[in-house]
Design an enzyme around this catalytic site. Structure first.
Site, PDB file in Angstrom:
ATOM      1  N   ALA A  12       0.871  -1.176   0.000  1.00  0.00           N
ATOM      2  CA  ALA A  12       0.000   0.000   0.000  1.00  0.00           C
ATOM      3  C   ALA A  12       0.907   1.225   0.000  1.00  0.00           C
ATOM      4  O   ALA A  12       1.212   1.791   1.047  1.00  0.00           O
ATOM      5  CB  ALA A  12      -0.922  -0.016   1.200  1.00  0.00           C
ATOM      6  N   TYR A  23      -2.366   4.333  -2.436  1.00  0.00           N
ATOM      7  CA  TYR A  23      -2.994   3.018  -2.357  1.00  0.00           C
ATOM      8  C   TYR A  23      -3.291   2.573  -0.917  1.00  0.00           C
ATOM      9  O   TYR A  23      -3.875   1.512  -0.710  1.00  0.00           O
ATOM     10  CB  TYR A  23      -2.151   1.964  -3.093  1.00  0.00           C
ATOM     11  CG  TYR A  23      -2.459   1.893  -4.581  1.00  0.00           C
ATOM     12  CD1 TYR A  23      -2.408   3.029  -5.379  1.00  0.00           C
ATOM     13  CD2 TYR A  23      -2.797   0.689  -5.197  1.00  0.00           C
ATOM     14  CE1 TYR A  23      -2.686   2.972  -6.735  1.00  0.00           C
ATOM     15  CE2 TYR A  23      -3.079   0.617  -6.553  1.00  0.00           C
ATOM     16  CZ  TYR A  23      -3.021   1.764  -7.316  1.00  0.00           C
ATOM     17  OH  TYR A  23      -3.300   1.692  -8.659  1.00  0.00           O
ATOM     18  N   VAL A  64      -3.358  -4.981  -3.690  1.00  0.00           N
ATOM     19  CA  VAL A  64      -4.159  -4.454  -2.582  1.00  0.00           C
ATOM     20  C   VAL A  64      -5.505  -3.885  -3.048  1.00  0.00           C
ATOM     21  O   VAL A  64      -6.441  -3.759  -2.256  1.00  0.00           O
ATOM     22  CB  VAL A  64      -3.377  -3.366  -1.808  1.00  0.00           C
ATOM     23  CG1 VAL A  64      -3.289  -2.064  -2.609  1.00  0.00           C
ATOM     24  CG2 VAL A  64      -3.975  -3.117  -0.441  1.00  0.00           C
ATOM     25  N   ASP A  65      -5.614  -3.578  -4.350  1.00  0.00           N
ATOM     26  CA  ASP A  65      -6.843  -2.951  -4.851  1.00  0.00           C
ATOM     27  C   ASP A  65      -7.913  -4.021  -5.087  1.00  0.00           C
ATOM     28  O   ASP A  65      -8.511  -4.112  -6.155  1.00  0.00           O
ATOM     29  CB  ASP A  65      -6.561  -2.147  -6.132  1.00  0.00           C
ATOM     30  CG  ASP A  65      -5.919  -2.981  -7.216  1.00  0.00           C
ATOM     31  OD1 ASP A  65      -5.344  -4.035  -6.909  1.00  0.00           O
ATOM     32  OD2 ASP A  65      -5.995  -2.570  -8.399  1.00  0.00           O
ATOM     33  N   THR A  96      -0.567 -11.197 -23.725  1.00  0.00           N
ATOM     34  CA  THR A  96       0.233  -9.967 -23.801  1.00  0.00           C
ATOM     35  C   THR A  96       1.608 -10.166 -23.145  1.00  0.00           C
ATOM     36  O   THR A  96       2.050  -9.360 -22.344  1.00  0.00           O
ATOM     37  CB  THR A  96      -0.516  -8.793 -23.144  1.00  0.00           C
ATOM     38  OG1 THR A  96      -0.899  -9.171 -21.814  1.00  0.00           O
ATOM     39  CG2 THR A  96      -1.760  -8.436 -23.937  1.00  0.00           C
ATOM     40  N   GLU A 156       4.488  -8.373 -14.117  1.00  0.00           N
ATOM     41  CA  GLU A 156       3.652  -9.458 -14.659  1.00  0.00           C
ATOM     42  C   GLU A 156       4.356 -10.181 -15.813  1.00  0.00           C
ATOM     43  O   GLU A 156       4.240 -11.404 -15.955  1.00  0.00           O
ATOM     44  CB  GLU A 156       2.312  -8.886 -15.126  1.00  0.00           C
ATOM     45  CG  GLU A 156       1.310  -9.929 -15.548  1.00  0.00           C
ATOM     46  CD  GLU A 156      -0.076  -9.318 -15.715  1.00  0.00           C
ATOM     47  OE1 GLU A 156      -0.882  -9.427 -14.789  1.00  0.00           O
ATOM     48  OE2 GLU A 156      -0.342  -8.715 -16.777  1.00  0.00           O
TER      49      GLU A 156
HETATM   50  C1  5GW Z   1      -0.023   3.600  -8.882  1.00  0.00           C
HETATM   51  C2  5GW Z   1      -0.263   4.076 -10.147  1.00  0.00           C
HETATM   52  C3  5GW Z   1      -0.190   3.225 -11.241  1.00  0.00           C
HETATM   53  C4  5GW Z   1       0.097   1.894 -11.019  1.00  0.00           C
HETATM   54  C5  5GW Z   1       0.344   1.420  -9.733  1.00  0.00           C
HETATM   55  C6  5GW Z   1       0.296   2.266  -8.653  1.00  0.00           C
HETATM   56  C7  5GW Z   1       0.525   1.769  -7.300  1.00  0.00           C
HETATM   57  C8  5GW Z   1       0.522   0.392  -7.048  1.00  0.00           C
HETATM   58  C9  5GW Z   1       0.716   2.629  -6.166  1.00  0.00           C
HETATM   59  O1  5GW Z   1       0.749   3.863  -6.238  1.00  0.00           O
HETATM   60  N1  5GW Z   1       0.865   2.103  -4.910  1.00  0.00           N
HETATM   61  C10 5GW Z   1       0.851   0.745  -4.724  1.00  0.00           C
HETATM   62  O2  5GW Z   1       0.942   0.309  -3.572  1.00  0.00           O
HETATM   63  N2  5GW Z   1       0.716  -0.104  -5.796  1.00  0.00           N
HETATM   64  C11 5GW Z   1       0.761  -1.538  -5.535  1.00  0.00           C
HETATM   65  O3  5GW Z   1       0.992  -2.253  -6.725  1.00  0.00           O
HETATM   66  C12 5GW Z   1      -0.587  -2.007  -4.997  1.00  0.00           C
HETATM   67  O4  5GW Z   1      -0.388  -3.100  -4.123  1.00  0.00           O
HETATM   68  C13 5GW Z   1      -1.282  -2.446  -6.263  1.00  0.00           C
HETATM   69  O5  5GW Z   1      -2.351  -3.332  -6.027  1.00  0.00           O
HETATM   70  C14 5GW Z   1      -0.131  -3.069  -7.023  1.00  0.00           C
HETATM   71  C15 5GW Z   1      -0.337  -3.188  -8.525  1.00  0.00           C
HETATM   72  O6  5GW Z   1      -0.814  -1.974  -9.070  1.00  0.00           O
HETATM   73  P1  5GW Z   1      -2.281  -1.864  -9.638  1.00  0.00           P
HETATM   74  O7  5GW Z   1      -3.188  -2.621  -8.719  1.00  0.00           O
HETATM   75  O8  5GW Z   1      -2.627  -0.443  -9.856  1.00  0.00           O
HETATM   76  O9  5GW Z   1      -2.185  -2.626 -11.001  1.00  0.00           O
HETATM   77  P2  5GW Z   1      -3.436  -3.205 -11.846  1.00  0.00           P
HETATM   78  O10 5GW Z   1      -2.789  -3.987 -12.948  1.00  0.00           O
HETATM   79  O11 5GW Z   1      -4.268  -4.077 -10.948  1.00  0.00           O
HETATM   80  O12 5GW Z   1      -4.231  -2.028 -12.330  1.00  0.00           O
HETATM   81 MN    MN Z   2      -4.449  -4.358  -8.976  1.00  0.00          MN
END
Ligand code: 5GW
Ligand code: MN
Length: 332
Positions: A102, A106, A192-193, A225, A283
């Site tokens: 987080a 996040y 975390v999302d 991809t 990934e």
């Molecule tokens: C912020 C902006 C763009 C991409 C990632 C972030 C981000 C990710 C962040 O600002 N802070 C953060 O803790 N993360 C961590 O990376 C979270 O645990 C998040 O779940 C993980 C992966 O990023 P996601 O969830 O935005 O990627 P997608 O592929 O699920 O959209």
């Molecule tokens: Mn995510």
């Protein structure tokens, strides 16, 4: 009432009572002792569960593949019995670590994540939540069930979001070696999302596991991809590949998670030296790792669903669901 005559009815009563207490004490020690000897405890625990005999001629799911060509199970709803699995893992007193990052904005996802995990993640087992964050003060206190703990790990926030997600590999590796290996048997490393909506239990555990990306499980190799530039360490040619794995869900025994994260981190650094970054960051490297080192278990997309992909019939339950991100609130 007790007369002086020996043995009176009254003293026999006392002797019987003493024997009864002694017997009870002995059986208590026997039961307690059993817990330390899995070989003895196992049949005892398992005999108490009633369940249908597995039928060789009745596959539990015929609409989906539930085993890979390298004989790793693919975990779908309906293919397993949670009671049997729980008994097996309880008798080993398994401890599970759940890592989650987080960073920056996040932190807003943590509350729903932890509260839903308390309802659905490894209920009844020993769980450590490992929360990596740069905003320690913004993580509120949670009341956790017995046997469950939260460990907050302060880590740096990288400027580029690509580095925020990719550097998770390095940090998981380092804390695994330093700490997790002493605390837990298995790790699950997730985004975390997300929110838990249904049980995610010990059926996910194996030496090393990944999850099918919800967007690609019915696609062809060509459509995956993967990183397609041969210069990249994440390169996978069009003729290769088994599945497209989700970056937001992997795990295994701590030792295997160290191998996986170390590989991905080094591949990323090597690419960085060549001024190249894999298409889907961590990934892409994870997909390369799982192509070379096949996972011993694969989770169906039930375990990392997103409603963006609708509700196909094969997805009977959504166990762990992506939270709708309001991009302007969390992205930078
Ligand atoms: C912020 C902006 C763009 C991409 C990632 C972030 C981000 C990710 C962040 O600002 N802070 C953060 O803790 N993360 C961590 O990376 C979270 O645990 C998040 O779940 C993980 C992966 O990023 P996601 O969830 O935005 O990627 P997608 O592929 O699920 O959209
Ligand atoms: Mn995510």
């Amino acid at each position: 009432m007790c007369s002086q005559k020996w043995p009176s009815v009254c003293s026999i009563k006392w002797i019987l009572l003493f024997c009864l207490c002694f017997g009870l004490l002995l059986s208590w020690f026997a039961i307690k002792g059993n817990r330390c000897h899995p070989n003895i405890a196992m049949p005892y625990t398992l005999h108490r569960i009633l369940y249908d005999k597995p039928d060789i001629f009745k596959p539990r799911r015929i609409d989906v593949l539930s085993i890979t060509p390298w004989l790793a199970p693919i975990v779908w709803n309906g293919t397993f019995n949670r009671d049997i699995l729980n008994a097996q893992f309880h008798q080993r007193e398994v401890r599970i670590g759940l890592t989650v990052f987080a960073i920056k904005k996040y932190v807003i996802f943590i509350k729903k994540f932890i509260e839903s995990a308390e309802k659905f993640f490894m209920v009844g087992h020993k769980v450590n939540y490992y929360v990596f964050t740069d905003r320690v003060n913004e993580i509120s206190n949670f009341t956790l069930a017995e046997g469950r703990h939260m460990v907050i790990l302060e880590v740096p926030a990288y400027e580029r979001w690509q580095d925020v997600t990719m550097r998770r590999m390095e940090m998981i590796r380092d804390f695994s070696i330093k700490q997790f290996v002493n605390d837990v048997d298995y790790l699950a490393c997730v985004d975390v999302d997300m929110e838990f909506l249904d049980d995610v239990g010990v059926e996910i555990l194996s030496k090393v596991f990944g999850a099918l990306h919800p967007g690609f499980f019915s696609h062809t190799r060509r459509e995956f991809t993967y990183e397609r530039r041969p210069q990249s360490k994440a390169y996978i040619p069009f003729e290769a590949g088994d599945f497209y794995y989700a970056g937001g869900y992997f795990g295994g025994v701590v030792e295997e998670v160290v191998k996986l994260t170390n590989y991905c981190h080094h591949a990323m650094l090597a690419d960085k030296q060549q001024n190249i970054e894999a298409l889907w960051h961590d990934e892409s490297y994870l997909n390369k790792y799982f192509l070379l080192y096949k996972p011993t278990k694969i989770l169906s997309p039930e375990y990392i669903w997103n409603n963006y992909y609708g509700s196909p019939a094969s997805i009977q339950t959504k166990r762990f669901l992506g939270v709708n991100k309001k991009y302007e609130e969390v992205r930078f």
